[in-house]
Design an enzyme around this catalytic site. Structure first.
Site, PDB file in Angstrom:
ATOM      1  N   SER A   1       0.958   7.792   5.409  1.00  0.00           N
ATOM      2  CA  SER A   1      -0.327   7.943   6.096  1.00  0.00           C
ATOM      3  C   SER A   1      -1.419   8.369   5.123  1.00  0.00           C
ATOM      4  O   SER A   1      -2.583   7.981   5.270  1.00  0.00           O
ATOM      5  CB  SER A   1      -0.200   8.970   7.226  1.00  0.00           C
ATOM      6  OG  SER A   1       0.699   8.512   8.227  1.00  0.00           O
TER       7      SER A   1
ATOM      8  N   LEU B   1       0.822  -1.203   0.000  1.00  0.00           N
ATOM      9  CA  LEU B   1       0.000   0.000   0.000  1.00  0.00           C
ATOM     10  C   LEU B   1       0.859   1.258   0.000  1.00  0.00           C
ATOM     11  O   LEU B   1       0.696   2.134  -0.834  1.00  0.00           O
ATOM     12  CB  LEU B   1      -0.929  -0.011   1.223  1.00  0.00           C
ATOM     13  CG  LEU B   1      -1.868   1.189   1.385  1.00  0.00           C
ATOM     14  CD1 LEU B   1      -2.885   1.243   0.234  1.00  0.00           C
ATOM     15  CD2 LEU B   1      -2.605   1.115   2.734  1.00  0.00           C
TER      16      LEU B   1
ATOM     17  N   TRP C   1       8.332   0.196   2.212  1.00  0.00           N
ATOM     18  CA  TRP C   1       8.066  -0.369   3.549  1.00  0.00           C
ATOM     19  C   TRP C   1       7.274  -1.673   3.462  1.00  0.00           C
ATOM     20  O   TRP C   1       6.379  -1.912   4.261  1.00  0.00           O
ATOM     21  CB  TRP C   1       7.328   0.621   4.453  1.00  0.00           C
ATOM     22  CG  TRP C   1       7.874   2.002   4.504  1.00  0.00           C
ATOM     23  CD1 TRP C   1       7.220   3.152   4.188  1.00  0.00           C
ATOM     24  CD2 TRP C   1       9.187   2.402   4.911  1.00  0.00           C
ATOM     25  NE1 TRP C   1       8.040   4.237   4.359  1.00  0.00           N
ATOM     26  CE2 TRP C   1       9.260   3.812   4.805  1.00  0.00           C
ATOM     27  CE3 TRP C   1      10.315   1.699   5.358  1.00  0.00           C
ATOM     28  CZ2 TRP C   1      10.403   4.536   5.117  1.00  0.00           C
ATOM     29  CZ3 TRP C   1      11.466   2.422   5.663  1.00  0.00           C
ATOM     30  CH2 TRP C   1      11.491   3.819   5.552  1.00  0.00           C
TER      31      TRP C   1
ATOM     32  N   GLU D   1       1.109   0.001   9.976  1.00  0.00           N
ATOM     33  CA  GLU D   1      -0.362  -0.139   9.824  1.00  0.00           C
ATOM     34  C   GLU D   1      -1.092   1.078  10.398  1.00  0.00           C
ATOM     35  O   GLU D   1      -2.182   0.977  10.946  1.00  0.00           O
ATOM     36  CB  GLU D   1      -0.855  -1.446  10.447  1.00  0.00           C
ATOM     37  CG  GLU D   1      -0.315  -2.646   9.694  1.00  0.00           C
ATOM     38  CD  GLU D   1      -1.217  -3.851   9.751  1.00  0.00           C
ATOM     39  OE1 GLU D   1      -2.442  -3.694   9.916  1.00  0.00           O
ATOM     40  OE2 GLU D   1      -0.689  -4.961   9.593  1.00  0.00           O
TER      41      GLU D   1
ATOM     42  N   ARG E   1      18.327 -11.533  40.938  1.00  0.00           N
ATOM     43  CA  ARG E   1      19.394 -10.541  41.149  1.00  0.00           C
ATOM     44  C   ARG E   1      19.326  -9.996  42.578  1.00  0.00           C
ATOM     45  O   ARG E   1      18.268  -9.580  43.046  1.00  0.00           O
ATOM     46  CB  ARG E   1      19.223  -9.400  40.140  1.00  0.00           C
ATOM     47  CG  ARG E   1      20.138  -8.211  40.335  1.00  0.00           C
ATOM     48  CD  ARG E   1      21.534  -8.490  39.859  1.00  0.00           C
ATOM     49  NE  ARG E   1      22.318  -7.259  39.790  1.00  0.00           N
ATOM     50  CZ  ARG E   1      23.644  -7.227  39.607  1.00  0.00           C
ATOM     51  NH1 ARG E   1      24.294  -8.370  39.457  1.00  0.00           N
ATOM     52  NH2 ARG E   1      24.293  -6.090  39.557  1.00  0.00           N
TER      53      ARG E   1
ATOM     54  N   GLY F   1      18.925  -2.779  34.543  1.00  0.00           N
ATOM     55  CA  GLY F   1      20.052  -1.877  34.703  1.00  0.00           C
ATOM     56  C   GLY F   1      20.996  -1.926  33.516  1.00  0.00           C
ATOM     57  O   GLY F   1      20.570  -2.009  32.364  1.00  0.00           O
TER      58      GLY F   1
END
Length: 389
Positions: free
Chosen positions: A138, A131, A162, A370, A274, A346
């Protein structure tokens, strides 16, 4: 609650829960192990595709009459969610197969459906959706790709940009202008095959994320195709494109939910193991608050996505609103959750030795493709103002 398990405020039917378990098992064994490599090399994860194809999860939405699994919209969303939890790039296999074939399911002739859906269902081909263009993103109605009738054929010329899985897919739904004076009503949809003379592809884009899913331009240079490869009536292509996106934005929401779930799962495991200042990082209230917010946003996104999937399956009148809402909310949530996952790890979260930085990079595209989330908000506002919701 087990890792990745929904609270199921609206409990899923047993068959949908079984699908989730089956996809998760396949992904844990045969998709997740290839995720980091696909990201590092930028190559299509063929092993993941083979695993999904063997389990019939590569294009589950295709109806049984064309050799498919006949999964409903919710089941398809669950498949995409679970694959994305393991590997976002691989989740674009079922997602883009649905995107590419949805125009045929909505508007194609029975002959066209049988000719092209059957090999996709069998895993012999994939289907992409063309498309966007260099100057028509857009504003898709501004496309310039032309299709001119020449006897029993159409001749296509233009560039599409794209295009997900371009070069890997065998088939392409291509939108082109057949009547320049009619703007959106002068756009038609066609099936183009990779092997058609005049079809070629640009170099793969160098992307932030989803690197294992190739994105390329598609070039159409005097591509001559039989007239019966038009999808629906001439001039109905733009309407078909928009109706397609109403359905497939739900799949992007599902992809976002899956990426976010993968990041939350990993972060939970990490902070539980951790230790700092003599205790597990998970015991610190500040960390617990972060996890609570991540879980809350994720579950809200999941429930909205599943509600939108139900509307997609039924073809509800308010699907346009709910598809946009699910895609927008889930992708925003995924970006927040994956970013927080990096924070919870971290310095380790910032390295490629751990998967959350990849998940953060992968999540970003869900806010863009999309239809950007700014466009989704326009869509939702128009629906609200029109009283359609």
């Amino acid at each position: 609650m087990a890792a990745g398990e929904s609270f199921d405020v609206y409990r899923l039917p047993e068959e949908h829960q079984a699908i989730r378990e089956a996809v998760r098992e396949v992904c844990a064994a045969k998709v997740a192990p290839h995720a980091a490599e696909a990201d590092e090399t930028g190559e299509f994860p063929k092993a993941s595709y083979d695993a999904l194809r063997a389990a019939d999860f590569h294009a589950p939405h295709i109806p049984e009459e064309y050799g498919g699994a006949g999964a409903d919209a919710l089941a398809t969303a669950i498949v995409i969610e679970e694959v994305a939890r393991a590997c976002a790039s691989s989740s674009l296999i079922p997602a883009v197969n649905k995107l590419g074939t949805m125009p045929l399911l909505l508007s194609g002739s029975e002959e066209l459906k049988r000719r092209y859906l059957t090999p996709v269902a069998a895993g012999d081909a994939m289907f992409s959706y063309c498309l966007s263009e260099p100057e028509a993103g857009s504003d898709a109605a501004s496309m310039t790709t032309r299709a001119v009738r020449d006897g029993d054929h159409w001749v296509l010329n233009g560039v599409k940009r794209w295009i997900t899985n371009a070069g890997v897919s065998e088939f392409y739904t291509v939108f082109a202008v057949t009547d320049p004076a009619a703007r959106s009503r002068g756009i038609s949809a066609f099936v183009v095959e990779k092997s058609d003379p005049g079809v070629s592809f640009g170099a793969p884009e160098k992307k932030l994320g989803i690197k294992g899913s190739p994105t390329r331009e598609v070039y159409l240079d005097n591509v001559r195709i039989p007239a019966d490869r038009i999808i629906g009536a001439e001039g109905t292509g733009f309407g078909t494109a928009m109706r397609t996106l109403d359905h497939t934005r739900v799949t992007i929401a599902a992809q976002a939910v899956g990426i976010a779930q993968g990041a939350l799962d990993y972060a939970k495991g990490y902070v539980a193991e951790r230790r700092q200042f003599g205790k597990a990082v998970a015991e610190f209230q500040g960390v617990q608050f972060m996890l609570a917010d991540m879980g809350m946003k994720l579950e809200a996104a999941r429930q909205l996505t599943y509600a939108a999937a139900g509307k997609s399956e039924r073809g509800d009148a308010d699907l346009t609103y709910f598809g946009a809402a699910a895609k927008c909310f889930a992708s925003d949530a995924a970006m927040e959750i994956t970013t927080d996952a990096v924070q919870l790890l971290g310095g380790y979260g910032y390295t490629r030795d751990y998967p959350v930085e990849r998940m953060m990079r992968d999540a970003k595209i869900t806010q863009i493709y999309e239809g950007t989330n700014q466009v989704q908000r326009i869509v939702m506002a128009r629906q609200l103002l029109a009283g359609a919701v």
